[in-house]
Write an enzyme that holds these catalytic residues in place. Sequence first.
Site, PDB file in Angstrom:
ATOM      1  N   ASP A 127      62.426  -1.444  88.529  1.00 29.11           N
ATOM      2  CA  ASP A 127      62.228  -2.127  87.827  1.00 29.11           C
ATOM      3  C   ASP A 127      61.228  -1.850  86.651  1.00 29.11           C
ATOM      4  OD1 ASP A 127      63.020  -4.078  89.450  1.00 29.11           O
ATOM      5  OD2 ASP A 127      61.142  -4.622  90.209  1.00 29.11           O
ATOM      6  N   ARG A 162      84.871 -16.656  75.977  1.00 30.29           N
ATOM      7  CA  ARG A 162      83.969 -17.169  76.819  1.00 30.29           C
ATOM      8  C   ARG A 162      82.339 -16.738  76.807  1.00 30.29           C
ATOM      9  NH1 ARG A 162      87.340 -16.450  82.551  1.00 30.29           N
ATOM     10  NH2 ARG A 162      87.951 -18.392  82.495  1.00 30.29           N
ATOM     11  N   GLN A 274      72.623  -2.551  91.480  1.00 25.81           N
ATOM     12  CA  GLN A 274      71.911  -1.662  90.409  1.00 25.81           C
ATOM     13  C   GLN A 274      70.978  -0.808  91.153  1.00 25.81           C
ATOM     14  OE1 GLN A 274      70.002  -4.953  87.544  1.00 25.81           O
ATOM     15  NE2 GLN A 274      70.827  -5.816  89.538  1.00 25.81           N
ATOM     16  N   ARG A 275      70.755  -0.932  92.419  1.00 21.60           N
ATOM     17  CA  ARG A 275      69.961  -0.234  93.305  1.00 21.60           C
ATOM     18  C   ARG A 275      70.598   0.746  94.142  1.00 21.60           C
ATOM     19  NH1 ARG A 275      65.890  -4.000  95.927  1.00 21.60           N
ATOM     20  NH2 ARG A 275      66.505  -3.061  97.850  1.00 21.60           N
TER      21      ARG A 275
END
Length: 342
Positions: A127, A162, A274-275
């Site tokens: 983060d 889209r 993501q980790r």
Amino acid sequence: MRVGVLTGGGDCPGLNAVIRAIVRKGTKHYGDDILGFRDGWRGVMDNDFDTLDINGLRGTLPRGGTVIGTSRINPYMYPDGVDKVRSCIDANNLDCIIAIGGEGTLSCSAELFKAGLPILGVPKTIDNDIGITERTFGFDTAVTIATEAIDRLHSTAESHNRVMVVEVMGRHVGHIATWAGLAGGATFTLIPEEPFDIDDVCASLSRRHEKGRYASIVVVAEGAKPKEGTFEVPADSYDEYGHIVLGGIANKVASEIETRTGFETRVTILGHVQRGGTPTALDRVLSSWYGVAAIDAAHDEAWGQMVALVADRVVRVPIADAVRELKFVNPQLWETAQEFFA
Ligand code: F6P
């Protein structure tokens, strides 16, 4: 010296590189004994550890996760937790414990230091929200993964005309969303620091589509919040450690976009992808730099300090100062990101 090491909180690419660096410099340069406590503070309280050496850590530099395990458990959750940490330090004749962690692990480390224990901190989190340090390792990897996902979503969005809503991690801050949104050419990015107005988002998307662009990418940080009174989001829930459990704002945003604009909209929630996996080169370097700086700090008995990247140098700062407040997205960068919206 005898040094304990632990990894606490959510895992993050680069943890093994920090451990490896501590062990490399600690054993080769100083002749230290390094104990790796299993599953964060849980291992310290239960006196559960493995002795770490250079051979045992071979091949771990590019490996994601943490070889010593992690958990969100901390000693302040138990009446005798702090005493158990003290007993473990005494029983193993430890000179200090190096705690590699994010906001939760470091706040607990600051308290333990105040209680008289020899603790050092290394900031980790994808983060990137720890105070003072300009960067936490894991962030670059998460941004790289999110950017690649956004790149891939562009072509399918264009083929189908889209809107694609992509949710990235970021409970209280929008560093990953801002960086990946800018790097991936997002049409909009929504972050926790700036409550958004869904009317404005939809109006801009409609204007864009009137101009002949029929595909859009909206990046949403999991902690993004609508402006008060604009639309209802599900109530927050909390995990057993009191951490807010997020994930799902993208679904709400997507359904509002589809209802208000009539544009077909799909959702991708990147979540723990993501980790996971190998750290980027930049994160491997930062992790190695932090690890070496942490074992040097141990030999200077710099208890209560955390290593931090400040003005391109790794320095020491009080852990308590670093966790006083979260580091929010740089306002200048956010302004720059907004130039590319819609
Ligand atoms: O603190 C890092 C983080 O990845 C947050 O962005 C996310 O909200 C949280 O961890 C998820 O935690 P868990 O692995 O417990 O679901």
